[in-house]
Design a protein around this motif. Structure first.
Motif, PDB file in Angstrom:
ATOM      1  N   ARG A 146       3.774  -6.159   0.291  1.00 39.96           N
ATOM      2  CA  ARG A 146       4.259  -7.446  -0.250  1.00 39.96           C
ATOM      3  C   ARG A 146       3.271  -8.569   0.042  1.00 39.96           C
ATOM      4  NH1 ARG A 146       7.159 -11.010   2.467  1.00 39.96           N
ATOM      5  NH2 ARG A 146       7.861  -9.508   4.022  1.00 39.96           N
ATOM      6  N   LYS A 149      -0.098  -8.829  -2.083  1.00 38.94           N
ATOM      7  CA  LYS A 149      -0.075  -9.256  -3.484  1.00 38.94           C
ATOM      8  C   LYS A 149      -0.846 -10.563  -3.639  1.00 38.94           C
ATOM      9  CE  LYS A 149       4.364  -7.041  -4.459  1.00 38.94           C
ATOM     10  NZ  LYS A 149       5.787  -7.225  -4.805  1.00 38.94           N
ATOM     11  N   ASN A 296      10.268  -4.682   0.682  1.00 36.64           N
ATOM     12  CA  ASN A 296       9.506  -4.746  -0.576  1.00 36.64           C
ATOM     13  C   ASN A 296      10.317  -4.014  -1.638  1.00 36.64           C
ATOM     14  OD1 ASN A 296       7.258  -5.551  -2.119  1.00 36.64           O
ATOM     15  ND2 ASN A 296       6.313  -3.531  -1.909  1.00 36.64           N
TER      16      ASN A 296
END
Length: 366
Positions: A146, A149, A296
């Motif tokens: 996560r 990103k 996530n």
């Protein structure tokens, strides 16, 4: 130093696994001159002789550090160093911080490789081998995915992405199944050849069906979202590279990070743990996926890809592909037992996948 290129090195049976050639030790000392601390001691902690990599623990006037010789191409290493810097400085992830050189760089280029120094995190301890430990690892890698990103690699870095390579990887496995079959025919006198022939048809058919499922899935729609949408996959994650610190799980050894669908790491973690347990277990698999999902979230489409990844004969391919390169050494009595172990493990996998295949029906897309 500039005229000496670092090459992989060989170990004989009398050498320690931590042996590093003297010329590389000398280069390591010269690399450390670029940093604003004095070195008190150095200790080799791990090596990759076949690839030309090593890591040292360095006691310095500024506390313990790690020095790492990255074995990959410098442009590829730039990608992973940029990722580590992004995760620490922008996302505040529990990843060791890179120590800057005297001139503010996050690496030193020497003898054809990149070297870097990072903080040595203490204390770190492996997660427990039970289900709670596995869930800790799943949450940690979910958080890593996560936070990764949005990563944009440095300008001169080589783009490392496996996002679009899934069909090609599946096809490679199918192709090498046929190679294994031909090798078994070519070496009929080897103890494991007949056993390999009896097994390869089944696993080849599994791989073919997995590729068909991938081609019929939402895979192309998912990869169209792009690299920065999905973020980075560690590619070598497990009990050694995810460790418990005083403030939570830390993730180390980011050398191989690449853009990919995140569940590749989760699939490897699940598969490897089922091998350790000698059988697939519905509770373990279900709880590991749920733990990852907590940090996530997984959509129904991504869950479908995870089920397809799990359906691949990964264990058979990973453990038997060595026969392609050294059949006369590999196809021995030990391989006979290995093949039977994988067959037994595979027979426990399919009931588990059947039981969990509908778990994500109705889960909304991300």
């Amino acid at each position: 130093m500039e005229n000496i290129l670092i090459e992989p090195w060989e170990l004989d049976e009398l050498m320690s696994e931590l042996f590093v050639p003297e010329y590389i030790e000398k280069i390591a000392s010269e690399v450390l001159v670029h940093y604003d601390f004095s070195v008190q001691s150095m200790q080799v902690m791990a090596t990759k002789p076949a690839r030309g990599g090593a890591i040292w623990k360095v006691e310095t006037s500024a506390g313990p550090k790690s020095l790492k010789l990255l074995h990959r191409r410098p442009t590829r290493s730039l990608f992973s160093l940029g990722a580590q810097e992004y995760l620490v400085e922008i996302q505040k992830a529990r990843v060791p911080a890179i120590v800057k050189t005297k001139d503010g760089s996050n690496y030193v280029e020497a003898s054809g490789k990149l070297w870097f120094v990072a903080e040595w995190i203490e204390p770190l301890a492996p997660a427990s081998k039970d289900l709670e430990g596995a869930k800790h690892l799943c949450r940690a890698i979910g958080e890593f995915h996560r936070l990764s990103k949005g990563y944009e690699p440095p300008k001169h870095a080589e783009m490392a992405t496996r996002l679009h390579k899934w069909p090609r990887n599946f096809e490679k496995i199918i192709t090498k199944m046929d190679w294994l079959r031909n090798i078994a025919y070519a070496y009929p006198e080897m103890p494991a050849s007949s056993h390999l022939l009896q097994a390869v048809d089944v696993f080849e058919q599994q791989a073919i069906q997995s590729l068909e499922r991938l081609n019929q899935s939402s895979y192309l729609d998912l990869v169209a979202k792009g690299n920065t949408y999905w973020g980075l996959v560690h590619q070598d994650y497990g009990w050694s590279n995810g460790q418990m610190g005083s403030d939570g799980m830390w993730i180390i050894d980011l050398d191989g990070v690449a853009f990919d669908l995140p569940i590749r790491d989760l699939r490897k973690l699940i598969s490897n743990k089922m091998i350790d347990n000698s059988q697939w277990d519905t509770t373990w698999v279900r709880e590991m996926i749920k733990a990852y999902h907590e940090v996530n979230p997984i959509s129904a489409e991504v869950y479908d890809i995870l089920m397809i990844e799990l359906s691949l004969p990964n264990e058979f391919y990973k453990n038997l592909k060595g026969a392609i390169f050294e059949p006369e050494l590999f196809l021995n009595e030990e391989a006979v037992q290995l093949i039977q172990t994988i067959i037994n493990l595979d027979q426990t996998k399919w009931p588990v996948l059947e039981e969990i295949k509908d778990d994500w029906i109705g889960v909304e897309a991300l």
